[in-house]
Design an enzyme around this catalytic site. Structure first.
Site, PDB file in Angstrom:
ATOM      1  N   CYS A 261      -7.574-101.803  48.312  1.00 29.73           N
ATOM      2  CA  CYS A 261      -6.276-101.182  48.605  1.00 29.73           C
ATOM      3  C   CYS A 261      -5.752-101.699  49.946  1.00 29.73           C
ATOM      4  CB  CYS A 261      -6.438 -99.675  48.681  1.00 29.73           C
ATOM      5  SG  CYS A 261      -7.315 -99.142  50.158  1.00 29.73           S
TER       6      CYS A 261
ATOM      7  N   GLY B 292       0.502 -90.070  15.665  1.00 30.74           N
ATOM      8  CA  GLY B 292      -0.495 -91.149  15.779  1.00 30.74           C
ATOM      9  C   GLY B 292      -1.650 -90.859  16.703  1.00 30.74           C
TER      10      GLY B 292
ATOM     11  N   ASP C  51      -0.136 -97.767  27.727  1.00 35.22           N
ATOM     12  CA  ASP C  51       0.862 -98.850  27.679  1.00 35.22           C
ATOM     13  C   ASP C  51       2.201 -98.327  28.211  1.00 35.22           C
ATOM     14  OD1 ASP C  51       2.616 -97.816  25.528  1.00 35.22           O
ATOM     15  OD2 ASP C  51       0.930 -98.175  24.186  1.00 35.22           O
TER      16      ASP C  51
ATOM     17  N   ASN D 277      -1.173 -92.624  25.730  1.00 32.39           N
ATOM     18  CA  ASN D 277      -1.253 -94.087  25.805  1.00 32.39           C
ATOM     19  C   ASN D 277      -1.040 -94.568  27.232  1.00 32.39           C
ATOM     20  OD1 ASN D 277      -1.507 -93.874  23.086  1.00 32.39           O
ATOM     21  ND2 ASN D 277       0.603 -94.446  22.615  1.00 32.39           N
TER      22      ASN D 277
ATOM     23  N   HIS E 123      -3.111 -89.845  30.323  1.00 28.06           N
ATOM     24  CA  HIS E 123      -4.338 -90.640  30.495  1.00 28.06           C
ATOM     25  C   HIS E 123      -4.118 -91.850  31.397  1.00 28.06           C
ATOM     26  CE1 HIS E 123      -6.288 -88.839  26.598  1.00 28.06           C
ATOM     27  NE2 HIS E 123      -6.326 -88.005  27.622  1.00 28.06           N
TER      28      HIS E 123
ATOM     29  N   CYS F  95      -6.256 -96.269  44.593  1.00 29.30           N
ATOM     30  CA  CYS F  95      -7.275 -96.317  45.641  1.00 29.30           C
ATOM     31  C   CYS F  95      -8.277 -95.197  45.372  1.00 29.30           C
ATOM     32  CB  CYS F  95      -6.624 -96.140  47.010  1.00 29.30           C
ATOM     33  SG  CYS F  95      -7.825 -95.818  48.320  1.00 29.30           S
TER      34      CYS F  95
ATOM     35  N   ALA G 186       4.257 -94.513  11.771  1.00 33.20           N
ATOM     36  CA  ALA G 186       5.111 -93.918  12.798  1.00 33.20           C
ATOM     37  C   ALA G 186       6.476 -94.611  12.855  1.00 33.20           C
ATOM     38  CB  ALA G 186       4.410 -94.004  14.157  1.00 33.20           C
TER      39      ALA G 186
ATOM     40  N   TYR H  46      -9.650-103.794  31.197  1.00 33.95           N
ATOM     41  CA  TYR H  46      -8.263-103.355  31.414  1.00 33.95           C
ATOM     42  C   TYR H  46      -7.338-104.534  31.722  1.00 33.95           C
ATOM     43  CZ  TYR H  46      -9.797 -98.642  30.761  1.00 33.95           C
ATOM     44  OH  TYR H  46     -10.301 -97.497  30.167  1.00 33.95           O
TER      45      TYR H  46
ATOM     46  N   ARG I  74      -6.192-105.847  28.391  1.00 35.56           N
ATOM     47  CA  ARG I  74      -5.195-104.987  27.753  1.00 35.56           C
ATOM     48  C   ARG I  74      -3.859-105.059  28.502  1.00 35.56           C
ATOM     49  NH1 ARG I  74      -8.186 -99.460  27.155  1.00 35.56           N
ATOM     50  NH2 ARG I  74      -6.218 -98.831  26.191  1.00 35.56           N
TER      51      ARG I  74
HETATM   52  C1  BJW Z   1      -1.100 -94.227  12.883  1.00 37.53           C
HETATM   53  C2  BJW Z   1      -0.716 -95.551  12.781  1.00 37.53           C
HETATM   54  C3  BJW Z   1       0.623 -95.764  12.515  1.00 37.53           C
HETATM   55  C4  BJW Z   1      -2.777 -95.574  13.239  1.00 37.53           C
HETATM   56  N1  BJW Z   1       1.455 -94.741  12.358  1.00 37.53           N
HETATM   57  N2  BJW Z   1      -0.276 -93.216  12.713  1.00 37.53           N
HETATM   58  C5  BJW Z   1     -17.066 -81.403  23.526  1.00 37.53           C
HETATM   59  C6  BJW Z   1     -16.071 -80.632  22.930  1.00 37.53           C
HETATM   60  C7  BJW Z   1     -14.745 -80.684  23.397  1.00 37.53           C
HETATM   61  C8  BJW Z   1     -14.409 -81.501  24.448  1.00 37.53           C
HETATM   62  C9  BJW Z   1     -15.391 -82.262  25.038  1.00 37.53           C
HETATM   63  C10 BJW Z   1     -16.697 -82.217  24.581  1.00 37.53           C
HETATM   64  N3  BJW Z   1     -17.434 -83.071  25.316  1.00 37.53           N
HETATM   65  C11 BJW Z   1     -16.618 -83.654  26.221  1.00 37.53           C
HETATM   66  C12 BJW Z   1     -15.374 -83.169  26.061  1.00 37.53           C
HETATM   67  C13 BJW Z   1     -14.177 -83.551  26.838  1.00 37.53           C
HETATM   68  C14 BJW Z   1     -13.738 -84.962  26.541  1.00 37.53           C
HETATM   69  C15 BJW Z   1     -13.582 -85.148  25.052  1.00 37.53           C
HETATM   70  O1  BJW Z   1     -12.590 -84.779  24.453  1.00 37.53           O
HETATM   71  N4  BJW Z   1     -14.553 -85.737  24.397  1.00 37.53           N
HETATM   72  C16 BJW Z   1     -14.499 -85.871  22.946  1.00 37.53           C
HETATM   73  C17 BJW Z   1     -14.931 -87.269  22.563  1.00 37.53           C
HETATM   74  C18 BJW Z   1     -15.309 -84.774  22.333  1.00 37.53           C
HETATM   75  N5  BJW Z   1     -12.459 -85.132  27.201  1.00 37.53           N
HETATM   76  C19 BJW Z   1     -12.382 -85.510  28.467  1.00 37.53           C
HETATM   77  O2  BJW Z   1     -13.372 -85.844  29.110  1.00 37.53           O
HETATM   78  C20 BJW Z   1     -11.012 -85.487  29.099  1.00 37.53           C
HETATM   79  N6  BJW Z   1     -11.070 -84.715  30.292  1.00 37.53           N
HETATM   80  C21 BJW Z   1     -11.326 -83.409  30.298  1.00 37.53           C
HETATM   81  O3  BJW Z   1     -11.583 -82.793  29.282  1.00 37.53           O
HETATM   82  O4  BJW Z   1     -11.259 -82.816  31.534  1.00 37.53           O
HETATM   83  C22 BJW Z   1     -11.583 -81.423  31.641  1.00 37.53           C
HETATM   84  C23 BJW Z   1     -10.466 -80.491  31.296  1.00 37.53           C
HETATM   85  C24 BJW Z   1     -10.743 -79.205  30.892  1.00 37.53           C
HETATM   86  C25 BJW Z   1      -9.738 -78.335  30.564  1.00 37.53           C
HETATM   87  C26 BJW Z   1      -8.407 -78.723  30.632  1.00 37.53           C
HETATM   88  C27 BJW Z   1      -8.132 -79.988  31.044  1.00 37.53           C
HETATM   89  C28 BJW Z   1      -9.153 -80.867  31.344  1.00 37.53           C
HETATM   90  C29 BJW Z   1     -10.555 -86.893  29.439  1.00 37.53           C
HETATM   91  C30 BJW Z   1     -10.309 -87.707  28.210  1.00 37.53           C
HETATM   92  C31 BJW Z   1      -9.980 -89.134  28.611  1.00 37.53           C
HETATM   93  C32 BJW Z   1      -9.732 -90.011  27.393  1.00 37.53           C
HETATM   94  N7  BJW Z   1      -9.631 -91.333  27.817  1.00 37.53           N
HETATM   95  C33 BJW Z   1      -9.287 -92.385  26.838  1.00 37.53           C
HETATM   96  C34 BJW Z   1      -9.307 -93.721  27.575  1.00 37.53           C
HETATM   97  C35 BJW Z   1      -8.075 -93.764  28.522  1.00 37.53           C
HETATM   98  C36 BJW Z   1      -7.804 -95.119  29.048  1.00 37.53           C
HETATM   99  C37 BJW Z   1      -7.752 -96.176  27.972  1.00 37.53           C
HETATM  100  O5  BJW Z   1      -6.790 -96.238  27.184  1.00 37.53           O
HETATM  101  O6  BJW Z   1      -8.677 -96.975  27.971  1.00 37.53           O
HETATM  102  O7  BJW Z   1      -8.008 -92.150  26.262  1.00 37.53           O
HETATM  103  S1  BJW Z   1     -10.366 -92.385  25.417  1.00 37.53           S
HETATM  104  C38 BJW Z   1      -9.126 -92.826  24.262  1.00 37.53           C
HETATM  105  O8  BJW Z   1      -8.958 -91.744  23.298  1.00 37.53           O
HETATM  106  C39 BJW Z   1      -7.811 -92.922  25.061  1.00 37.53           C
HETATM  107  C40 BJW Z   1      -6.850 -92.245  24.124  1.00 37.53           C
HETATM  108  O9  BJW Z   1      -5.735 -91.809  24.844  1.00 37.53           O
HETATM  109  C41 BJW Z   1      -7.668 -91.134  23.533  1.00 37.53           C
HETATM  110  C42 BJW Z   1      -7.110 -90.578  22.256  1.00 37.53           C
HETATM  111  O10 BJW Z   1      -7.076 -91.548  21.251  1.00 37.53           O
HETATM  112  P1  BJW Z   1      -5.897 -91.535  20.164  1.00 37.53           P
HETATM  113  O11 BJW Z   1      -4.625 -91.832  20.803  1.00 37.53           O
HETATM  114  O12 BJW Z   1      -5.975 -90.301  19.376  1.00 37.53           O
HETATM  115  O13 BJW Z   1      -6.289 -92.832  19.295  1.00 37.53           O
HETATM  116  P2  BJW Z   1      -7.261 -92.961  18.028  1.00 37.53           P
HETATM  117  O14 BJW Z   1      -7.591 -94.384  17.871  1.00 37.53           O
HETATM  118  O15 BJW Z   1      -8.387 -92.012  18.116  1.00 37.53           O
HETATM  119  O16 BJW Z   1      -6.376 -92.463  16.790  1.00 37.53           O
HETATM  120  C43 BJW Z   1      -5.267 -93.196  16.322  1.00 37.53           C
HETATM  121  C44 BJW Z   1      -4.570 -92.355  15.266  1.00 37.53           C
HETATM  122  O17 BJW Z   1      -3.366 -92.997  14.899  1.00 37.53           O
HETATM  123  C45 BJW Z   1      -5.385 -92.183  13.971  1.00 37.53           C
HETATM  124  O18 BJW Z   1      -5.341 -90.808  13.592  1.00 37.53           O
HETATM  125  C46 BJW Z   1      -4.657 -93.044  12.932  1.00 37.53           C
HETATM  126  O19 BJW Z   1      -4.692 -92.493  11.619  1.00 37.53           O
HETATM  127  C47 BJW Z   1      -3.253 -93.038  13.486  1.00 37.53           C
HETATM  128  N8  BJW Z   1      -2.489 -94.235  13.195  1.00 37.53           N
HETATM  129  N9  BJW Z   1      -1.849 -96.354  13.002  1.00 37.53           N
HETATM  130  C48 BJW Z   1       0.923 -93.460  12.448  1.00 37.53           C
HETATM  131  N10 BJW Z   1       1.083 -97.050  12.383  1.00 37.53           N
END
Ligand code: BJW
Length: 259
Positions: free
Chosen positions: A160, A200, A118, A116, A133, A141, A244, A81, A84
């Protein structure tokens, strides 16, 4: 008064949905939820997670983005982190971030929900914003949850100043298995919106990937902007394929009636 008006609109939308009468025309939306993902910041120079060259190619998410990883190797996670965070001053908001700030000014019922960590939305001028996120610029803390602005790189020894004895400071981010932030406000906004836009995001991470279903179930129109198709593209009414930084300003111009 506001509450009953919203209730009325909600029932009207439900009834429209039952009639298969989904809104498609622009220029008439007042409650907009915009979900953004890593793709919106890609053209600012920030790597996405799952695209070619994405962060998960060079780091195993199990090593850096779970509470277990932080417990096992806090130095590695803090370093991930720190690197980043150090990139933030080197990048700037792109036309997509700027257009969304303009949308919020023109249509005050606009809420941006970003996955995001950022700070490009706020630097573009968006105020009505939820970082579901977490935020790279903050640390938390582990005992009290108090937030601290990060002014220097964190290490496994960072502590902290809110408790005695001092507790460990962790990045203020939501890792897999943790509850995303602001969920009550987000679900409330999804229940009331008349337009849902996802920009995105690959639709692979829940609960964010399911927001489109929530909004559509309440009668909202839905638009996906993505360079490619996502895992949830089929759930949207409308698709804008492209970068985007090009597609978002175009859509915002349509929404606020500027051609
Ligand atoms: C462009 C472009 C351009 C490129 N123009 N487009 C089984 C089934 C269902 C769910 C689960 C499961 N097992 C576990 C889960 C839950 C789990 C989960 O979803 N897991 C999956 C992997 C299956 N989720 C969790 O654990 C979450 N918590 C949770 O569910 O709590 C319980 C709850 C229950 C009920 C209600 C509420 C809560 C927590 C998830 C935490 C995610 N954390 C991260 C890291 C955060 C810190 C960090 O940044 O390091 O978050 S992981 C990472 O993925 C980050 C992102 O925010 C997140 C999403 O990624 P994103 O933004 O979609 O990026 P990419 O790279 O995947 O996609 C980029 C896209 O952009 C692509 O489509 C490209 O085509 C496009 N693109 N350039 C337009 N120029």
């Amino acid at each position: 008064m506001e509450r009953s008006f919203r209730g009325l609109r909600h029932r009207e939308r439900q009834s429209n949905r039952r009639k298969g009468n989904v809104k498609v025309s622009h220029g008439r939306y007042s409650e907009i939820v915009v979900l953004t993902g890593a793709g919106i910041s890609a053209e600012s120079g920030i790597r996405t997670f799952r695209d070619q060259g994405g962060l998960w190619e060079s780091h195993r998410l199990e090593d850096v983005a779970t509470p277990e990883a932080f417990h096992r190797d806090p130095a590695l996670v803090q370093r991930f982190y720190n690197e980043r965070r150090a990139q933030l001053p080197l990048v700037k908001p792109n036309p997509a971030h700027l257009a969304l700030a303009e949308l919020e000014k023109a249509i005050p019922g606009t809420l941006i929900v970003t996955q995001n960590i950022d700070d490009l939305h706020e630097r573009a001028g968006s105020h009505h914003l939820i970082h579901m996120h977490g935020e790279l610029t903050k640390a938390r803390c582990v005992k009290t949850g108090q937030l601290f602005r990060v002014t220097e790189p964190l290490t496994e020894h960072s502590l902290c100043t809110c408790c005695v004895p001092a507790s460990v400071l962790r990045p203020h981010v939501v890792w897999f298995g943790e509850m995303p932030l602001g969920m009550d406000r987000i679900f409330q906004a999804l229940a009331q919106c008349d337009l849902f836009i996802a920009i995105g995001t690959s639709g692979q991470v829940y609960p964010a990937a399911g927001f489109v279903d929530e909004a559509v179930a309440q009668g909202a129109h839905s638009i996906e902007i993505n360079a490619d198709s996502s895992h949830v593209s089929h759930r949207f009414h409308e698709h804008r394929r492209g970068m985007a930084a090009v597609e978002v300003p175009k859509l915002v111009a349509e929404l606020i009636g500027r051609r």
